[in-house]
Design an enzyme around this catalytic site. Structure first.
Site, PDB file in Angstrom:
ATOM      1  CG  ASN A 151     -33.026 -45.297 -14.675  1.00  0.00           C
ATOM      2  OD1 ASN A 151     -32.504 -44.194 -14.778  1.00  0.00           O
ATOM      3  ND2 ASN A 151     -32.397 -46.331 -14.182  1.00  0.00           N
ATOM      4  CD  GLU A 249     -25.365 -45.543 -11.090  1.00  0.00           C
ATOM      5  OE1 GLU A 249     -25.243 -46.661 -11.640  1.00  0.00           O
ATOM      6  OE2 GLU A 249     -26.444 -45.013 -10.822  1.00  0.00           O
ATOM      7  CB  CYS A 283     -28.261 -48.840 -12.970  1.00  0.00           C
ATOM      8  SG  CYS A 283     -28.582 -47.880 -11.498  1.00  0.00           S
ATOM      9  CD  GLU A 461     -23.947 -40.298  -8.638  1.00  0.00           C
ATOM     10  OE1 GLU A 461     -24.718 -41.158  -9.100  1.00  0.00           O
ATOM     11  OE2 GLU A 461     -23.906 -39.121  -9.073  1.00  0.00           O
TER      12      GLU A 461
HETATM   13  P1  NAP Z   1     -27.995 -43.128 -22.531  1.00  0.00           P
HETATM   14  O1  NAP Z   1     -28.001 -43.004 -24.004  1.00  0.00           O
HETATM   15  O2  NAP Z   1     -26.745 -43.520 -21.870  1.00  0.00           O
HETATM   16  O3  NAP Z   1     -28.503 -41.712 -21.959  1.00  0.00           O
HETATM   17  C1  NAP Z   1     -28.324 -41.246 -20.639  1.00  0.00           C
HETATM   18  C2  NAP Z   1     -28.164 -39.733 -20.668  1.00  0.00           C
HETATM   19  O4  NAP Z   1     -27.027 -39.387 -21.457  1.00  0.00           O
HETATM   20  C3  NAP Z   1     -29.335 -38.991 -21.305  1.00  0.00           C
HETATM   21  O5  NAP Z   1     -29.502 -37.748 -20.669  1.00  0.00           O
HETATM   22  C4  NAP Z   1     -28.865 -38.805 -22.714  1.00  0.00           C
HETATM   23  O6  NAP Z   1     -29.510 -37.781 -23.405  1.00  0.00           O
HETATM   24  C5  NAP Z   1     -27.404 -38.499 -22.505  1.00  0.00           C
HETATM   25  N1  NAP Z   1     -26.565 -38.747 -23.669  1.00  0.00           N
HETATM   26  C6  NAP Z   1     -26.814 -39.547 -24.737  1.00  0.00           C
HETATM   27  N2  NAP Z   1     -25.797 -39.491 -25.606  1.00  0.00           N
HETATM   28  C7  NAP Z   1     -24.886 -38.645 -25.097  1.00  0.00           C
HETATM   29  C8  NAP Z   1     -23.612 -38.181 -25.546  1.00  0.00           C
HETATM   30  N3  NAP Z   1     -23.056 -38.590 -26.687  1.00  0.00           N
HETATM   31  N4  NAP Z   1     -22.928 -37.312 -24.764  1.00  0.00           N
HETATM   32  C9  NAP Z   1     -23.443 -36.894 -23.600  1.00  0.00           C
HETATM   33  N5  NAP Z   1     -24.653 -37.289 -23.136  1.00  0.00           N
HETATM   34  C10 NAP Z   1     -25.357 -38.162 -23.867  1.00  0.00           C
HETATM   35  O7  NAP Z   1     -29.120 -44.085 -22.094  1.00  0.00           O
HETATM   36  P2  NAP Z   1     -30.534 -44.300 -22.814  1.00  0.00           P
HETATM   37  O8  NAP Z   1     -30.385 -44.176 -24.314  1.00  0.00           O
HETATM   38  O9  NAP Z   1     -31.502 -43.427 -22.184  1.00  0.00           O
HETATM   39  O10 NAP Z   1     -30.805 -45.791 -22.465  1.00  0.00           O
HETATM   40  C11 NAP Z   1     -30.080 -46.816 -23.140  1.00  0.00           C
HETATM   41  C12 NAP Z   1     -29.610 -47.889 -22.198  1.00  0.00           C
HETATM   42  O11 NAP Z   1     -28.801 -47.325 -21.163  1.00  0.00           O
HETATM   43  C13 NAP Z   1     -30.706 -48.587 -21.422  1.00  0.00           C
HETATM   44  O12 NAP Z   1     -31.276 -49.606 -22.143  1.00  0.00           O
HETATM   45  C14 NAP Z   1     -29.940 -49.083 -20.227  1.00  0.00           C
HETATM   46  O13 NAP Z   1     -29.289 -50.274 -20.537  1.00  0.00           O
HETATM   47  C15 NAP Z   1     -28.926 -48.035 -19.969  1.00  0.00           C
HETATM   48  N6  NAP Z   1     -29.322 -47.113 -18.894  1.00  0.00           N
HETATM   49  C16 NAP Z   1     -28.742 -47.268 -17.688  1.00  0.00           C
HETATM   50  C17 NAP Z   1     -29.094 -46.423 -16.659  1.00  0.00           C
HETATM   51  C18 NAP Z   1     -28.504 -46.552 -15.307  1.00  0.00           C
HETATM   52  O14 NAP Z   1     -29.124 -46.151 -14.338  1.00  0.00           O
HETATM   53  N7  NAP Z   1     -27.291 -47.048 -15.166  1.00  0.00           N
HETATM   54  C19 NAP Z   1     -30.043 -45.435 -16.855  1.00  0.00           C
HETATM   55  C20 NAP Z   1     -30.604 -45.280 -18.107  1.00  0.00           C
HETATM   56  C21 NAP Z   1     -30.217 -46.130 -19.123  1.00  0.00           C
HETATM   57  P3  NAP Z   1     -30.809 -38.123 -24.310  1.00  0.00           P
HETATM   58  O15 NAP Z   1     -31.843 -38.567 -23.379  1.00  0.00           O
HETATM   59  O16 NAP Z   1     -31.123 -36.810 -24.924  1.00  0.00           O
HETATM   60  O17 NAP Z   1     -30.391 -39.170 -25.277  1.00  0.00           O
END
Ligand code: NAP
Ligand code: MG
Length: 490
Positions: A151, A249, A283, A461
């Site tokens: 994001n 975070e 977030c 952070e």
């Molecule tokens: P996510 O799955 O939590 O991914 C965030 C980061 O973690 C990405 O770089 C991702 O890599 C990595 N990741 C995924 N699985 C992992 C694992 N098992 N071990 C270590 N790292 C891992 O988030 P998303 O799938 O992009 O989004 C899903 C939901 O997360 C969104 O709908 C939202 O609700 C939430 N989100 C929150 C924030 C925030 O700022 N708090 C930001 C983004 C998303 P890949 O990209 O290669 O999967």
């Protein structure tokens, strides 16, 4: 400017892979570039490079003033390449250019902030009896894995890389697979600015493969993660096997409280920005709106009137307010939350569907959405939607709304709109959230701690205290008295 292919960065080298993946322009649904896909072997090489740079390299041994100069140089190069970074961020994320500009400006300021902060950051001389000189010095924690969401691709990388570098750590950055480009460029800029090879490495690859490998690695001392709460929990559990330091975070469902005495103009404008900026993919998006019943009708009418004026479309158009959704999958998740609220009896007062945008027909666009007549148990009210969707409830009094605002597993942001300073302070002190915005639409400034309560994670952070999360305290106890000490007396 934009390249057709991006490589990872390991030990100062641009590294290719047998496998590549495509990264997209989500506003158009078109392929933007290919990216070298990191495997576990690449992650291993990156960790070894970071480990070697930390154990045997010079970065951590530089006088802080020299590290600060390099951080300032990173900021200076980012400023020179501002237009290019903005353009690529917009192309890869679909966000409105005004949002990308603000975020990349802040990323630059983060490096400048930590350049200043590290120079003044110091240990202590401890208060001990005569004859002893005990002092505590701060040392970098070691090799850090930094896992970045899609994001805010460059800004989140800056939030992590800048304090880690300032502290003297080495890092392996794992960007989100959807938005890997600007983190790779940041790594290249770090080298150009004088960061020695191996200190910053960037491996783009699947989170479940590369991210997971970094989190489990014995040679990684700390993991800093921004992303979803379920993956955050998974990371914390895996990191426990090697007792890594962890900063998380995570998600949010931040309440936005509008009291009857609020300045209507400020509250409507700030609440609109609070949910729809960055297309709601934030977030700390203020996604649960509580409006006092006395002003509810007037407020909602004005909120919807103005939401209809928000411009969706070409992210490069300066007049665009709301950009595209990051991916088709994410759009479907957003829509499924809206449909579930509808099925549970809520009213879709605005939007609630995909938008076709002329010239961007294959992109992923969703209407700014307002859901009313909700109940606290609805899925759309409890869970993070991560899109341009706000749920609205009414309330009658202060105590009641505090209780309801806190009725969530999350605790990241919150906002209060009132002219009554006493009320603002009382409510702010009772909200279970790491950030409380009082008559203010903005949530993040370098220098102000940013992070969550409850399942929104822990560790702050963007502040001076972040430096301590990239450092260990070492207490050195020394005796300078003339007589030897013989505690056993034998
Ligand atoms: P996510 O799955 O939590 O991914 C965030 C980061 O973690 C990405 O770089 C991702 O890599 C990595 N990741 C995924 N699985 C992992 C694992 N098992 N071990 C270590 N790292 C891992 O988030 P998303 O799938 O992009 O989004 C899903 C939901 O997360 C969104 O709908 C939202 O609700 C939430 N989100 C929150 C924030 C925030 O700022 N708090 C930001 C983004 C998303 P890949 O990209 O290669 O999967
Ligand atoms: Mg995921």
């Amino acid at each position: 400017m934009k390249r057709d292919h991006y490589r990872m960065v390991i030990n100062g080298e641009r590294v290719d892979s047998d496998e590549t993946f495509e990264t997209f322009n989500p506003a158009k649904g078109e392929i933007l570039a290919t990216v070298a896909k990191a495997s576990r072997e690449h992650a291993e090489k990156a960790v070894q490079a970071a480990r070697h740079a930390f154990d045997h390299g010079k970065w951590r041994k530089y006088p802080v003033g020299k590290r600060a100069r390099v951080l300032n140089q990173i900021a200076a190069i980012m400023r020179e390449r501002f237009q290019e970074l903005v353009e690529i961020e917009v192309l890869n994320s679909g966000k409105a250019i005004s949002a990308a500009q603000a975020q990349i400006n802040q990323a630059i300021e983060d490096f400048e902030f930590y350049a200043g902060a590290i120079v003044g950051h110091r240990g202590t001389v401890n208060n001990v009896p005569n004859g002893f000189l005990n002092y505590t010095q701060k040392e970098p924690v070691g090799v850090c894995a930094q896992i970045i969401p899609w994001n805010y691709p460059l800004m989140m990388a800056a939030w992590k890389v800048a304090p880690a570098l300032a502290a003297g750590c080495s890092v392996v950055v794992k960007p989100a697979s959807l938005t890997p480009i600007t983190a790779i460029l940041l790594n290249e800029i770090c080298h150009e600015a004088g960061v020695p090879e191996g200190v910053v490495n960037t491996v783009a690859g699947a989170g479940s493969v590369v991210g997971d490998y970094l989190v489990g690695h014995e040679d990684v001392n700390k993991v800093a993660f921004t992303g979803s709460t379920p993956i955050g929990k998974d990371i914390m559990e895996k990191a426990s096997h090697t007792l890594k330091r962890v900063t998380l975070e995570l998600g949010g469902k931040s309440p936005n409280l509008v009291f009857a005495d609020a300045d209507m103009e400020a509250a409507v404008a700030g609440s609109l920005f609070g949910i729809y900026f960055n297309t709601g993919q934030s977030c700390e998006a203020r996604s649960r709106l509580f409006v006092h019943e006395e002003i509810y009708d007037e407020f909602i009418e004005e909120f919807i009137t103005r939401a209809k004026k928000l411009q969706l479309g070409d992210p490069f158009d300066k007049g665009t307010h709301v950009g595209s959704i990051i991916s088709r999958d994410q759009l479907e998740i957003i829509d499924s939350y809206v449909r579930s609220a509808e099925e549970e009896g809520a009213t879709i007062a605005l939007g609630g569907k995909e938008r076709r945008v002329e010239g961007f027909e294959n992109g992923h666009w969703y209407e700014p959405t307002v859901i009313t007549n909700v109940t606290p148990d609805m899925k759309a009210v409890q869970e993070e939607i991560f899109g341009p969707v706000v749920v609205v409830e009414t309330f009658q009094d202060e105590r009641e709304v505090i209780k309801r605002a806190n009725d969530t597993k999350f605790g990241l942001g919150s906002a209060i709109w009132t002219k009554d300073q006493g009320r603002a302070t009382r409510v702010a002190h009772q909200l279970e959230a790491g950030i409380v915005m009082v008559n203010c639409p903005f949530s993040a400034f370098p220098g102000t701690p940013f992070g969550g309560y409850k399942e929104s994670g822990f560790g702050r952070e963007l502040c001076v205290e972040t430096l301590d999360l990239y450092m260990e305290d070492k207490s050195i106890l020394s005796y300078y008295g003339p007589k030897p000490i013989n505690p056993f007396g034998v």
